[in-house]
Scaffold this motif. Sequence first.
Motif, PDB file in Angstrom:
ATOM      1  N   SER A   5     -35.234  -7.049   1.270  1.00  0.00           N
ATOM      2  CA  SER A   5     -33.883  -7.242   0.724  1.00  0.00           C
ATOM      3  C   SER A   5     -33.416  -6.008  -0.053  1.00  0.00           C
ATOM      4  N   SER A   6     -34.349  -5.312  -0.719  1.00  0.00           N
ATOM      5  CA  SER A   6     -33.908  -4.126  -1.460  1.00  0.00           C
ATOM      6  C   SER A   6     -33.442  -3.036  -0.500  1.00  0.00           C
ATOM      7  N   ARG A   7     -34.116  -2.956   0.664  1.00  0.00           N
ATOM      8  CA  ARG A   7     -33.702  -1.939   1.655  1.00  0.00           C
ATOM      9  C   ARG A   7     -32.355  -2.299   2.287  1.00  0.00           C
ATOM     10  N   ILE A   8     -32.178  -3.588   2.617  1.00  0.00           N
ATOM     11  CA  ILE A   8     -30.909  -4.023   3.241  1.00  0.00           C
ATOM     12  C   ILE A   8     -29.761  -3.765   2.268  1.00  0.00           C
ATOM     13  N   PHE A   9     -30.037  -4.067   1.007  1.00  0.00           N
ATOM     14  CA  PHE A   9     -29.041  -3.842  -0.033  1.00  0.00           C
ATOM     15  C   PHE A   9     -28.666  -2.354  -0.093  1.00  0.00           C
ATOM     16  N   MET A  10     -29.668  -1.484  -0.091  1.00  0.00           N
ATOM     17  CA  MET A  10     -29.394  -0.039  -0.165  1.00  0.00           C
ATOM     18  C   MET A  10     -28.609   0.435   1.060  1.00  0.00           C
ATOM     19  N   VAL A  11     -28.984  -0.080   2.222  1.00  0.00           N
ATOM     20  CA  VAL A  11     -28.349   0.394   3.457  1.00  0.00           C
ATOM     21  C   VAL A  11     -26.892  -0.066   3.540  1.00  0.00           C
ATOM     22  N   TRP A  12     -26.662  -1.385   3.354  1.00  0.00           N
ATOM     23  CA  TRP A  12     -25.317  -1.920   3.617  1.00  0.00           C
ATOM     24  C   TRP A  12     -24.401  -1.892   2.392  1.00  0.00           C
ATOM     25  N   LEU A  13     -24.913  -2.318   1.251  1.00  0.00           N
ATOM     26  CA  LEU A  13     -24.008  -2.482   0.099  1.00  0.00           C
ATOM     27  C   LEU A  13     -23.884  -1.217  -0.755  1.00  0.00           C
ATOM     28  N   ILE A  14     -24.761  -0.246  -0.497  1.00  0.00           N
ATOM     29  CA  ILE A  14     -24.631   1.016  -1.241  1.00  0.00           C
ATOM     30  C   ILE A  14     -24.241   2.146  -0.282  1.00  0.00           C
ATOM     31  N   THR A  15     -25.189   2.578   0.534  1.00  0.00           N
ATOM     32  CA  THR A  15     -24.952   3.824   1.290  1.00  0.00           C
ATOM     33  C   THR A  15     -23.854   3.678   2.351  1.00  0.00           C
ATOM     34  N   HIS A  16     -23.851   2.550   3.051  1.00  0.00           N
ATOM     35  CA  HIS A  16     -22.805   2.354   4.064  1.00  0.00           C
ATOM     36  C   HIS A  16     -21.430   2.185   3.401  1.00  0.00           C
ATOM     37  N   SER A  17     -21.378   1.449   2.308  1.00  0.00           N
ATOM     38  CA  SER A  17     -20.089   1.058   1.723  1.00  0.00           C
ATOM     39  C   SER A  17     -19.475   2.132   0.826  1.00  0.00           C
ATOM     40  N   ILE A  18     -20.304   3.038   0.302  1.00  0.00           N
ATOM     41  CA  ILE A  18     -19.778   4.010  -0.666  1.00  0.00           C
ATOM     42  C   ILE A  18     -19.911   5.431  -0.095  1.00  0.00           C
ATOM     43  N   LYS A  19     -18.917   5.826   0.663  1.00  0.00           N
ATOM     44  CA  LYS A  19     -18.988   7.081   1.429  1.00  0.00           C
ATOM     45  C   LYS A  19     -19.246   8.313   0.543  1.00  0.00           C
ATOM     46  N   PRO A  20     -18.624   8.418  -0.665  1.00  0.00           N
ATOM     47  CA  PRO A  20     -18.820   9.643  -1.447  1.00  0.00           C
ATOM     48  C   PRO A  20     -20.268   9.926  -1.850  1.00  0.00           C
ATOM     49  N   ILE A  21     -21.149   8.926  -1.762  1.00  0.00           N
ATOM     50  CA  ILE A  21     -22.537   9.216  -2.176  1.00  0.00           C
ATOM     51  C   ILE A  21     -23.468   9.518  -0.990  1.00  0.00           C
ATOM     52  N   GLN A  22     -22.897   9.501   0.224  1.00  0.00           N
ATOM     53  CA  GLN A  22     -23.772   9.633   1.391  1.00  0.00           C
ATOM     54  C   GLN A  22     -24.473  10.986   1.500  1.00  0.00           C
ATOM     55  N   ASN A  23     -23.914  12.004   0.838  1.00  0.00           N
ATOM     56  CA  ASN A  23     -24.547  13.326   0.905  1.00  0.00           C
ATOM     57  C   ASN A  23     -25.371  13.666  -0.333  1.00  0.00           C
ATOM     58  N   GLU A  24     -25.620  12.681  -1.176  1.00  0.00           N
ATOM     59  CA  GLU A  24     -26.448  12.916  -2.374  1.00  0.00           C
ATOM     60  C   GLU A  24     -27.889  13.248  -1.959  1.00  0.00           C
ATOM     61  N   GLU A  25     -28.534  14.133  -2.720  1.00  0.00           N
ATOM     62  CA  GLU A  25     -29.941  14.467  -2.442  1.00  0.00           C
ATOM     63  C   GLU A  25     -30.828  13.225  -2.553  1.00  0.00           C
ATOM     64  N   SER A  26     -30.433  12.305  -3.451  1.00  0.00           N
ATOM     65  CA  SER A  26     -31.257  11.107  -3.658  1.00  0.00           C
ATOM     66  C   SER A  26     -31.351  10.239  -2.398  1.00  0.00           C
ATOM     67  N   VAL A  27     -30.315  10.321  -1.541  1.00  0.00           N
ATOM     68  CA  VAL A  27     -30.345   9.554  -0.281  1.00  0.00           C
ATOM     69  C   VAL A  27     -31.474  10.109   0.600  1.00  0.00           C
ATOM     70  N   VAL A  28     -31.584  11.449   0.625  1.00  0.00           N
ATOM     71  CA  VAL A  28     -32.654  12.072   1.416  1.00  0.00           C
ATOM     72  C   VAL A  28     -34.020  11.630   0.886  1.00  0.00           C
ATOM     73  N   LEU A  29     -34.104  11.533  -0.434  1.00  0.00           N
ATOM     74  CA  LEU A  29     -35.370  11.143  -1.078  1.00  0.00           C
ATOM     75  C   LEU A  29     -35.855   9.792  -0.552  1.00  0.00           C
ATOM     76  N   PHE A  30     -34.958   8.782  -0.574  1.00  0.00           N
ATOM     77  CA  PHE A  30     -35.462   7.478  -0.115  1.00  0.00           C
ATOM     78  C   PHE A  30     -35.588   7.415   1.412  1.00  0.00           C
ATOM     79  N   LEU A  31     -34.732   8.191   2.128  1.00  0.00           N
ATOM     80  CA  LEU A  31     -34.864   8.184   3.590  1.00  0.00           C
ATOM     81  C   LEU A  31     -36.215   8.745   4.012  1.00  0.00           C
ATOM     82  N   VAL A  32     -36.628   9.843   3.372  1.00  0.00           N
ATOM     83  CA  VAL A  32     -37.920  10.458   3.719  1.00  0.00           C
ATOM     84  C   VAL A  32     -39.058   9.493   3.373  1.00  0.00           C
TER      85      VAL A  32
END
Length: 195
Positions: free
Chosen positions: A53-80
């Motif tokens: 559920s924490s991953r689904i939340f991050m994918v849909w309700l944070i990264t997908h829904s909030i476009k201005p944060i999609q290029n944050e370095e922190s996104v790369v951190l959790f993706l890796v």
Amino acid sequence: MVRFYMEKGTHKGLYKSIQKTLKFFQTFALLEVVHCIIGIVPTSVLVAGVQVSSRIFMVWLITHSIKPIQNEESVVLFLVAWTVTEITRYSFYTFSLLDHLPYFIKWARYNFFIILYPVGVAGELLTIYAALPYVKKTGMFSIRLPNKYNVSFDYYYFLLITMASYIPLFPQLYFHMLRQRRKVLHGEVIVEKDD
Ligand SMILES: CCCCCCCCCCCCC[C@@H](O)CC(=O)SCCNC(=O)CCNC(=O)[C@H](O)C(C)(C)COP(=O)(O)OP(=O)(O)OC[C@H]1O[C@@H](n2cnc3c(N)ncnc32)[C@H](O)[C@@H]1OP(=O)(O)O
């Protein structure tokens, strides 16, 4: 991800290029919880539920829904962190089922998480933190009074509570994995409480 970085020399645009695959696989990870509920795998429903559920939340309700944060370095951190974890985890399952589990895969499955869990959690928390100003400014996903149902909801405060919930929940997952590590790599017999 590696190919993207080698070709472009930047992490900017990485999320956009992998988002379809990410959403597909992380959403289907819900099946992992279903497998626990129906008993196909012996994993704790609670542990798998919190993880997925924490991953689904991050994918849909944070990264997908909030476009201005999609290029944050922190996104790369959790993706890796997620990617390396899942490559190792599913290799572990596959080789186990084939009854030919190389020791390195077993070792990686029960050692990589020691670093990758904190890295992933740091990436997730920093990403939610980066989303806060946008959520506050736009009032997205929030319900204001007055309305005919007399209900109010503030997504900004929901995110603050979600961030705080990592404090009690993350150690549960981390210590669970440490116990699994002792059991699988060192053969310790560990009695766990039922869900
Ligand atoms: C609505 C808002 C909600 C917000 C909630 C906010 C709070 C969240 C706090 C928590 C944050 C977590 C963040 C997280 O996303 C960060 C990261 O992931 S960072 C990257 C590092 N992560 C990891 O290392 C993850 C480790 N996790 C896992 O390994 C699993 O997900 C876990 C659920 C923990 C289960 O592990 P466990 O070792 O207990 O069990 P397994 O399921 O691996 O194995 C049990 C046996 O079943 C066999 N099995 C399981 N699945 C399969 C399969 N698909 N195919 C074949 N066999 C399978 C497995 O082999 C085991 O068999 P045996 O006992 O015989 O060895």
